[in-house]
Design a protein around this motif. Structure first.
Motif, short mmCIF file in Angstrom:
data_model
loop_
_atom_site.label_atom_id
_atom_site.label_comp_id
_atom_site.label_asym_id
_atom_site.label_seq_id
_atom_site.Cartn_x
_atom_site.Cartn_y
_atom_site.Cartn_z
N ASN A 39 -9.30 44.47 32.60
CA ASN A 39 -8.45 45.49 31.96
C ASN A 39 -8.98 46.90 32.19
O ASN A 39 -8.19 47.85 32.31
CB ASN A 39 -8.34 45.22 30.46
N THR A 40 -10.31 47.02 32.24
CA THR A 40 -10.90 48.34 32.49
C THR A 40 -10.45 48.87 33.85
O THR A 40 -10.07 50.04 33.98
CB THR A 40 -12.45 48.25 32.42
N ASP B 285 -13.41 54.75 28.71
CA ASP B 285 -13.02 54.17 29.99
C ASP B 285 -13.36 55.12 31.14
O ASP B 285 -13.84 54.68 32.18
CB ASP B 285 -11.51 53.93 30.00
N GLU B 286 -13.08 56.40 30.95
CA GLU B 286 -13.28 57.34 32.06
C GLU B 286 -14.72 57.81 32.12
O GLU B 286 -15.36 57.76 33.16
CB GLU B 286 -12.31 58.51 31.95
N GLU C 100 -6.36 56.50 39.17
CA GLU C 100 -7.68 56.76 39.71
C GLU C 100 -7.93 55.86 40.92
O GLU C 100 -7.34 54.80 41.06
CB GLU C 100 -8.75 56.51 38.65
N MET D 91 -13.92 38.65 33.97
CA MET D 91 -13.80 38.65 32.51
C MET D 91 -12.72 39.66 32.11
O MET D 91 -12.56 40.72 32.74
CB MET D 91 -15.16 38.94 31.84
N ALA D 92 -11.96 39.31 31.10
CA ALA D 92 -10.74 40.07 30.77
C ALA D 92 -11.02 41.54 30.49
O ALA D 92 -10.29 42.42 30.95
CB ALA D 92 -10.05 39.42 29.58
N GLU D 93 -12.07 41.83 29.74
CA GLU D 93 -12.35 43.22 29.38
C GLU D 93 -12.64 44.08 30.60
O GLU D 93 -12.27 45.26 30.64
CB GLU D 93 -13.53 43.28 28.40
N ARG E 157 -16.40 55.32 38.14
CA ARG E 157 -17.78 55.35 37.69
C ARG E 157 -18.43 54.04 38.08
O ARG E 157 -17.76 53.10 38.47
CB ARG E 157 -17.87 55.61 36.17
N VAL E 158 -19.74 54.01 37.99
CA VAL E 158 -20.48 52.83 38.48
C VAL E 158 -20.77 51.90 37.32
O VAL E 158 -21.28 52.32 36.28
CB VAL E 158 -21.80 53.28 39.15
N VAL F 234 -16.08 47.51 24.67
CA VAL F 234 -15.17 48.30 25.50
C VAL F 234 -13.86 48.49 24.74
O VAL F 234 -13.64 47.91 23.68
CB VAL F 234 -14.92 47.62 26.86
N ASN G 33 -26.80 51.27 37.37
CA ASN G 33 -25.59 51.00 38.14
C ASN G 33 -25.20 49.52 38.11
O ASN G 33 -24.04 49.19 37.91
CB ASN G 33 -25.78 51.40 39.61
N ASP G 34 -26.17 48.68 38.31
CA ASP G 34 -25.83 47.27 38.51
C ASP G 34 -27.09 46.43 38.29
O ASP G 34 -28.21 46.95 38.35
CB ASP G 34 -25.34 47.06 39.96
N ARG H 235 -3.87 42.48 30.25
CA ARG H 235 -3.50 41.66 29.09
C ARG H 235 -4.16 42.25 27.85
O ARG H 235 -5.38 42.21 27.71
CB ARG H 235 -3.96 40.22 29.29
N VAL I 70 -19.98 41.65 41.48
CA VAL I 70 -18.94 42.66 41.72
C VAL I 70 -19.39 43.93 41.00
O VAL I 70 -19.83 43.87 39.85
CB VAL I 70 -17.57 42.21 41.19
N GLU I 71 -19.29 45.03 41.70
CA GLU I 71 -19.72 46.30 41.13
C GLU I 71 -18.60 47.31 41.31
O GLU I 71 -18.01 47.39 42.39
CB GLU I 71 -20.99 46.77 41.86
N ARG J 253 -6.66 49.75 33.69
CA ARG J 253 -6.40 51.04 33.02
C ARG J 253 -6.72 52.20 33.95
O ARG J 253 -6.01 53.20 33.97
CB ARG J 253 -7.19 51.14 31.72
N ALA J 254 -7.78 52.05 34.75
CA ALA J 254 -8.11 53.12 35.71
C ALA J 254 -7.00 53.25 36.75
O ALA J 254 -6.61 54.37 37.12
CB ALA J 254 -9.46 52.82 36.38
N ASP K 202 -10.88 47.54 24.86
CA ASP K 202 -10.02 46.42 24.48
C ASP K 202 -10.22 45.99 23.04
O ASP K 202 -9.29 45.55 22.37
CB ASP K 202 -10.29 45.21 25.37
N PRO L 214 -21.42 47.29 36.56
CA PRO L 214 -21.25 45.92 37.02
C PRO L 214 -20.02 45.29 36.37
O PRO L 214 -19.74 45.53 35.19
CB PRO L 214 -22.53 45.23 36.54
N ARG M 214 -4.13 55.07 35.40
CA ARG M 214 -4.38 56.52 35.36
C ARG M 214 -4.36 57.13 36.76
O ARG M 214 -4.71 58.29 36.92
CB ARG M 214 -5.76 56.78 34.72
#
Lengths: 528, 528
Positions: free
Chosen positions: B258-259, A50-51, B268, B253-255, B106-107, A490, A96-97, B158, B100-101, B262-263, A492, B109, B266
């Motif tokens: 959640n990412t 994640d980080e 961040e 999207m859920a993943e 961290r970078v 990821v 990046n994207d 979730r 969305v980016e 979680r940040a 999850d 998409p 923390r």
């Protein structure tokens, strides 16, 4: 525990007469308590995936992962913490994207992500979609002069096929029993033809890349190999300095890819806008790095070593959580546990977090070649073109002084599923030993020792030079339905309880290997 | 055909004594041959979903769908082809693209798509992510003055829960048997509390939207209600002219959601770039349109009518292929088949392709109110706030002269799965009739008549005013795992053979209803 008892009995019948292995149950109990009650495996996985994020070989985040894992090993009191360079592994790349939009015949966003080591676009660029299969020189001649300004769709439409099985699976009695049977080796001609195809692709790749540039192609699109919106992406272009990297190349989710293909089938003009923010770090083959750390041996065999490891590099569109953040987190947790429970091993325990696995076991192969053994460089150009770990063993193995000092290597790289046993890799003498080592873990589902070989990851680098190298049997979970090399890989999708169990078992196997009075038995090495 | 025989026998036992229904097997055979051997259902679906695309209510592509379906009906020789306006259905909206980016920590998409009827951004805008649950006035007071420049994450993280069942399912003997049992009505308080919540949300929505604008919020993000990268999106903002539409609102999207969460956990700093290319067509409540066409009756009952229909509007991120392009394609194919086989029905057959179903059965309800019957406008403001089709029936039903001229309405709206039977909607007298009508289709899997009610789609508009209105039992396929209201609802997930079967059965049911000497029996209408 009927299933467990049955399976263990089934295996035990094959093992013949052997002395019972001595397992330190006091230490095993301490490992178990630390692993199950004070686990840090998810915190480790979280930081790594994640980080830090995905860790493409030679990318900036892989370098950060090398740095961070060293700092954790030091924090946990490991010794001899360092990185070891793997020379000329290729160029660094990051992204990046990426955005793809259909502009006509109607407007809609298309979900696509870039292949690693392919160039970005200069901002948003537009082009007309065209279906063009470019698989050999004949194809290039056929299309020459016709592709300027086009976005190439290079795969056929693939009709949707629903998956009538669950996307998530665990081993049951039958599937474990099946794994215990050893299928006799069948004809290897398929391997040979696959090899020939691979070499053909390797040779054609740079030529195709240059052709795409010369033609003025805007970008290429491939269909994701899985359905249901999952974008499964590996590499393209070239990671070798000086080689043509071609044009921007993306993988598109199957449903969108097919939507474009159907429009082309209807003879519609499909215009796309493509915007990929990706870059090569520079144009030089740079070394990559394996991260290494040790718990020094304290007994009479302290100059010998038992190794454990997992590859830290990953693909770039998820965060490399199950392939193979999970393996890395488990291996790190295993050595953390051993330090936490005060293990003072006889042999030295050495953990390795490899780079370049996804490019052909490059990091582990280089490590084994430097520290233990390697076959001579081949003279056959076809063999030379292969990653060293995939070459046919030929010639006399050249061994270093440490070759006899390593007892075994343990690897984990099949996602985050718990351990259900271990592949003995046709090492018949090792089966009864592993069966005894597994007994304290039967009640958490780890029961089988199969003679089957498993491949495709870093234990192969050890196994092929005759060092006992092993990969564990794991529950599959959704590894091969959702996460393997996809944008869904990821955190999850990693299962915490499974990773705790795996950490405990790996720690105990490594400890047992460190304590065993004699080294583990080796298979006969066939040298040509 | 053991399953079939058992199931039909099971039903027959409940039907009591009845005269056998006369089914024209010659015509049934002709329908079957046309449907199975000369199907055009996939061509219809392809045009509607791939070429026209998603058909959000009052969007330009819904208007194009009205135009194109009229042209097809005319081409096939139907009569009285026209659109009927549904007044004041709301504003038109369309969207082109969204990106969305994540820019920090961290970078990467992030896959997110806009809710319908929410504003786009002015190019790319940036903001810091913050978790803020805004569910009532208290929440607004708590957050007032703290949200400027923020991207609001409005749902909790979730945890991922794997689905251990297959994503794709068909009915089997047991599940059909289960559907044949009628569960006694249980307490309805849950409905009441859901209604109260709905009304609360309706009231709070405009206030929240204005708050988000006043605060200077950049955008809001919700978590997709399904996992595995599937983005499930419906509406937000407001489709009513003059109401605040709030700020850009997306579903992620859920993943990825959640990412980000979680940040934030923390602590961040998460910076995002959001770019949504979406627009309202204007600021007026415009009429929407139902498309209507007929095969005129030629017999003594030609002034009576049997109707079939499906909603043509869809959500906007897929192409509305299974919800409900499939239903539309089947209904269109059913009337095409009837024309192709030279059917000269006694009663008039009328097909309707509804608008506004996803906003509360608006198109079908308005049609029924205008042509057949409606309850008086409620005085209770809570009831007034509901779409008419969802109100509690109250007062004396006001009937038009045509109320007694309609014999039945047949609907299809549960994806592309084949027909396995029909819901009798507690119309006990109709069961033996439908059982006889189903017999020629038992061998293609359509076997059951269940007394159960099913809701949630346009047959409800008829059923609630006492007109026999029915929805078929269908195989679920991956409707509720992949496609329902998601970006995966595209043609790939529709199953051609299933749609052919459904077209044939619908054509035969409609024909039987048109030919039957007397109208179909009606349930007792309870008027208050």
């Amino acid at each position: 525990m009927l299933v467990t008892a049955l399976l263990v009995a089934g295996v035990a019948g094959t093992q013949g007469v052997s002395a019972q292995e001595k397992v330190d149950l006091d230490m095993t109990g301490r490992i178990r308590a630390e692993a199950f009650n004070r686990s840090q495996v998810m915190a480790t996985l979280n930081h790594l995936t994640d980080e830090i994020g995905p860790r493409l070989t030679n990318s900036p985040s892989m370098a950060e992962a090398n740095r961070w894992t060293r700092s954790k090993f030091s924090e946990w009191g490991l010794s001899n913490v360092h990185d070891e360079a793997v020379d000329d592994i290729g160029r660094g790349w990051s992204f990046n994207d990426a955005g793809v939009e259909m502009l006509s015949p109607r407007v809609m966003p298309l979900h696509a992500l870039p292949k690693a080591w392919t160039p970005g676009t200069t901002g948003a660029v537009e082009g007309e979609a065209i279906y063009a299969k470019l698989q050999n020189k004949g194809d290039l001649e056929k299309w020459k002069g016709k592709l300027k300004g086009k976005v190439l769709f290079t795969d056929e439409l693939r009709p949707y096929k629903p998956n009538e099985k669950s996307d998530f699976s665990r081993h049951d009695h039958d599937s474990l029993e099946e794994l215990l049977s050893y299928p006799l080796p069948t004809e290897r001609t398929r391997d040979a033809s696959m090899l020939a195809q691979y070499l053909e692709r390797m040779k054609f790749g740079p030529e195709l890349n240059q052709f795409l540039i010369d033609e003025g192609v805007v970008a290429t699109m491939s269909i994701s190999s899985w359905n249901d919106g999952i974008v499964r992406v590996m590499g393209g272009g070239s990671r070798k300095a000086g080689e043509s990297v071609g044009v921007p190349a993306l993988v598109m989710m199957a449903e969108h890819y097919n939507t474009v293909m159907r429009a082309l089938d209807r003879k519609e003009t499909v215009k796309l806008r493509v915007n990929v923010d990706a870059r090569f770090l520079d144009d030089a083959n740079r070394p990559g790095y394996n991260t290494i750390a040790e718990i020094p041996g304290t007994g009479p065999n302290k100059n010998e070593v038992v190794m454990l490891g997992a590859h830290m590099d990953s693909w770039h569109t998820g965060s490399g959580a199950n392939d193979n953040g999970a393996g890395v987190a488990v291996m790190m947790e295993a050595v953390r546990i051993l330090k936490a429970v005060g293990a003072r091993p006889n042999r030295t325990i050495r953990v390795a977090l490899w780079t370049g696995e996804e490019q052909g076991l490059i990091g582990s192969q280089a490590y084994v070649a430097k520290h233990f053994a390697a076959y001579p460089e081949p003279t056959d150009p076809a063999q030379k073109a292969l990653p060293a770990a995939f070459r046919t063993n030929k010639g006399k193995l050249v061994k270093t002084g440490d070759y006899e000092k390593i007892t075994a290597y343990f690897n984990l790289d099949n996602g985050s599923g718990k351990i259900r046993g271990i592949y003995a890799q046709e090492n018949l003498a090792i089966a009864p030993i592993f069966e005894d080592w597994l007994k304290p873990w039967n009640d958490v589902g780890a029961t089988i020792v199969t003679q089957r070989n498993t491949g495709s990851t870093d234990h192969v680098s050890f196994d092929r030079v005759g060092i006992p190298g092993f990969q564990f049997v794991q529950d599959q979970l959704d590894y091969f339905s959702h996460v393997h090399h996809t944008h869904l890989d990821v955190q999850d999708h990693a299962v915490a309880d499974d990773l705790k169990q795996a950490s405990a078992i790996v720690a105990s196997f490594v400890y047992n290997a460190a304590q065993r009075p004699s080294k583990l038995p080796r298979k006969m090495l066939v040298e040509d």
